[in-house]
Write an enzyme that holds these catalytic residues in place. Sequence first.
Site, mmCIF file in Angstrom:
data_model
loop_
_atom_site.group_PDB
_atom_site.id
_atom_site.type_symbol
_atom_site.label_atom_id
_atom_site.label_comp_id
_atom_site.label_asym_id
_atom_site.label_seq_id
_atom_site.Cartn_x
_atom_site.Cartn_y
_atom_site.Cartn_z
ATOM 1 N N THR A 49 31.533 -24.948 -85.376
ATOM 2 C CA THR A 49 32.252 -24.897 -84.104
ATOM 3 C C THR A 49 32.013 -26.142 -83.259
ATOM 4 O O THR A 49 32.800 -26.428 -82.357
ATOM 5 C CB THR A 49 31.847 -23.646 -83.306
ATOM 6 O OG1 THR A 49 30.413 -23.596 -83.222
ATOM 7 C CG2 THR A 49 32.341 -22.384 -83.982
ATOM 8 N N ARG A 53 28.188 -33.440 -86.828
ATOM 9 C CA ARG A 53 27.255 -34.351 -86.174
ATOM 10 C C ARG A 53 26.128 -34.643 -87.144
ATOM 11 O O ARG A 53 25.583 -33.728 -87.752
ATOM 12 C CB ARG A 53 26.704 -33.782 -84.863
ATOM 13 C CG ARG A 53 25.874 -34.806 -84.079
ATOM 14 C CD ARG A 53 25.564 -34.332 -82.684
ATOM 15 N NE ARG A 53 26.760 -34.189 -81.872
ATOM 16 C CZ ARG A 53 26.763 -33.769 -80.600
ATOM 17 N NH1 ARG A 53 25.632 -33.452 -80.020
ATOM 18 N NH2 ARG A 53 27.897 -33.669 -79.931
ATOM 19 N N SER A 149 27.371 -37.597 -78.368
ATOM 20 C CA SER A 149 26.887 -37.207 -77.050
ATOM 21 C C SER A 149 25.565 -37.897 -76.725
ATOM 22 O O SER A 149 25.499 -39.112 -76.658
ATOM 23 C CB SER A 149 26.774 -35.684 -76.980
ATOM 24 O OG SER A 149 26.510 -35.253 -75.675
ATOM 25 N N HIS A 150 24.502 -37.119 -76.543
ATOM 26 C CA HIS A 150 23.217 -37.673 -76.109
ATOM 27 C C HIS A 150 22.218 -37.791 -77.250
ATOM 28 O O HIS A 150 21.015 -37.940 -76.998
ATOM 29 C CB HIS A 150 22.636 -36.785 -75.007
ATOM 30 C CG HIS A 150 22.528 -35.342 -75.406
ATOM 31 N ND1 HIS A 150 23.595 -34.490 -75.323
ATOM 32 C CD2 HIS A 150 21.503 -34.628 -75.915
ATOM 33 C CE1 HIS A 150 23.217 -33.299 -75.756
ATOM 34 N NE2 HIS A 150 21.952 -33.354 -76.121
ATOM 35 N N ASP A 307 28.383 -39.754 -73.294
ATOM 36 C CA ASP A 307 29.822 -39.472 -73.388
ATOM 37 C C ASP A 307 30.347 -38.797 -72.132
ATOM 38 O O ASP A 307 31.495 -38.362 -72.087
ATOM 39 C CB ASP A 307 30.159 -38.653 -74.640
ATOM 40 C CG ASP A 307 29.647 -37.227 -74.588
ATOM 41 O OD1 ASP A 307 28.590 -37.000 -73.951
ATOM 42 O OD2 ASP A 307 30.271 -36.337 -75.181
ATOM 43 N N ASP A 309 29.861 -35.983 -70.577
ATOM 44 C CA ASP A 309 30.202 -34.566 -70.404
ATOM 45 C C ASP A 309 29.065 -33.780 -69.763
ATOM 46 O O ASP A 309 29.267 -32.639 -69.358
ATOM 47 C CB ASP A 309 30.647 -33.925 -71.728
ATOM 48 C CG ASP A 309 29.572 -33.867 -72.793
ATOM 49 O OD1 ASP A 309 28.498 -34.481 -72.611
ATOM 50 O OD2 ASP A 309 29.812 -33.206 -73.827
ATOM 51 N N ARG A 310 27.892 -34.375 -69.621
ATOM 52 C CA ARG A 310 26.789 -33.730 -68.925
ATOM 53 C C ARG A 310 26.471 -34.478 -67.636
ATOM 54 O O ARG A 310 26.746 -35.673 -67.506
ATOM 55 C CB ARG A 310 25.546 -33.676 -69.819
ATOM 56 C CG ARG A 310 25.620 -32.627 -70.918
ATOM 57 C CD ARG A 310 24.404 -32.718 -71.839
ATOM 58 N NE ARG A 310 24.317 -31.582 -72.739
ATOM 59 C CZ ARG A 310 24.993 -31.471 -73.869
ATOM 60 N NH1 ARG A 310 25.812 -32.442 -74.244
ATOM 61 N NH2 ARG A 310 24.864 -30.400 -74.644
ATOM 62 N N THR A 374 25.308 -19.179 -75.979
ATOM 63 C CA THR A 374 25.178 -20.565 -75.551
ATOM 64 C C THR A 374 26.328 -21.403 -76.122
ATOM 65 O O THR A 374 26.825 -21.140 -77.210
ATOM 66 C CB THR A 374 23.843 -21.163 -76.012
ATOM 67 O OG1 THR A 374 23.753 -21.058 -77.438
ATOM 68 C CG2 THR A 374 22.679 -20.432 -75.390
ATOM 69 N N GLU A 398 25.953 -23.986 -68.187
ATOM 70 C CA GLU A 398 24.781 -23.615 -68.966
ATOM 71 C C GLU A 398 23.632 -24.525 -68.577
ATOM 72 O O GLU A 398 23.841 -25.637 -68.067
ATOM 73 C CB GLU A 398 25.048 -23.679 -70.469
ATOM 74 C CG GLU A 398 25.341 -25.045 -71.027
ATOM 75 C CD GLU A 398 25.539 -25.006 -72.546
ATOM 76 O OE1 GLU A 398 25.482 -23.911 -73.133
ATOM 77 O OE2 GLU A 398 25.752 -26.080 -73.130
#
Length: 572
Positions: A49, A53, A149-150, A307, A309-310, A374, A398
């Site tokens: 999902t 990565r 991402s991170h 990226d 998104d956080r 989560t 979250e």
Amino acid sequence: MDSRLAMQLNAWLALDPDPRTREELQRLAQPGHEHELAARFAGRLAFGTAGLRGEVGAGPSRMNQLVIRQTAAGLGQYLLQQLADAKSRGVVIGYDGRLDSARFAQETAMVLTALGINVRLTRRVCPTPLVAYGVKHFGAAAGVVVTASHNPPQYNGFKVYWGNGAQIIPPHDAGIAACIEYAAHQPVTLQSLLDAEQNGQLQWLDDDFFQSYRDAIWQSPLLQADAADKTIGIAYTAMHGVGAQMAKTLLADAGFQQLYSVAAQEQPDGHFPTVNFPNPEEPGAMDLVIAEARQHHALLACANDPDADRFAVAVRRGDDYQQLSGDQVGILLGHYLLHKAPAHQRLVGTTIVSSALLEQIALAAGGECYTTLTGFKWLANVGMKQQTAAQQFLFAYEEALGYIVGSLVWDKDGLSALLAFAQMTAELTAKGMTIWQQLEAIYRQHGMYLSRQVSIALKPDTADIGAWLRQNPPTSIAGMTVLSVADLKQGQHIFADGRVEPIPLPSSDVLIYHLENGGRVVVRPSGTEPKIKCYYQLVEQLVAQDELVAAELRGNARMDAFVQLHQASLPQ
């Protein structure tokens, strides 16, 4: 090298288009590297999902050009199977600033257009939330972001959005994975970007696309401030990622002029030279932006992950800065938005491991709160499903620094969260209040909800911890009575009085112990190694004479003891 591995290696080399990864495999084929070579062919990098990565490197268990081609082909075939108009609706593709991201994004476009699927591809690096926005904006069949991402520099990823603008959930993950497996055994056809552009299948997303997101943010009532002090100082870092240009633009649009960007971290750099781990949750990752804030005596020290998104923030407290937890940011934003939104837009969401305080705030504000597993794939998809005309979606978060503000982007968006937090702070400042005073006011009304996450390493020979806990259910934890246990694997909520209720969540190996006085322990056993993750919650009441600092010290001491007692109760 055994004959089976040799056959796998030769078959892969016959397809691998990248001289670098071919050379890497040929080196590993030399004597002395058998173990590493076997690991590369132990299985494919799993598609789930969250998409793909993994570390960049050669072979089917790594991120590389051939894996990207096969993944794109599988995604394209699945879209064609599922959607009659997939070709015309097309796919939006963006990418972050990692070393291979642009190349992987272009490879994806070449595969999809060869299948007859239209593609909109960003011409430059793009924050992940803008791709989620773009899927809805264009009515696309799907979206792809090449990003890790991170994660550390050696990683990359392939993240997929469905046509509703949210991350994929079952059954699409399994369906795409099956198509990838089929594509891995077939030739993959490519079309050059030039040919795709000339025949109308490729559209480049340029400044007008980024401007459309900027305009949509500007038009959102949730992201406007009323009476506000826009003179507050804001230090910002993109953490060597792709957020700086849009973040600074959105803040400037809103009237914030005292902006101080960390120059050393402003430009995309896939090597991440100034941070050990480009994740604002990690110790030390916020050091440079806090130093920038301290230099200018700014009120906030804000960060996006690479990226964008956080969102993370440290707030001036006395003479220093203290980073808020993801739960604290979520509670502050949730409270702010619930009191700002119209009465028909007060549906909020959170996850099983995030603070339960948001639900209390929502109920007090006349709203509703839902809880999911989560991950934003669940927060977004469930939010879409649960909203009605009378109770529209407002906010979800979250604890891992992810926030959705409104329904412009159906995924975590660190840019809109940054703006919302700045606007909230400006409004509080105009009222003569600090962030800390606002937190204290919320705690005084609902209780101070304390949270902590702990990973516990167990001995290799420790029995299956999940099975042990189910066979030995505790009646109390750290002296607090267990009121109920939610077993997400069994799908049952079991109460101390014997009642059993079904749990409307997907099956997951998670146990949630609800304790007296608002205490909670969430246990997530690992199925692959002797380790568990535990998420702890305590509620500390503030009495009239309490100061926030004193209550925090008292609550943290209780939490330390709580965690130690719970860990001691587990099999060693």
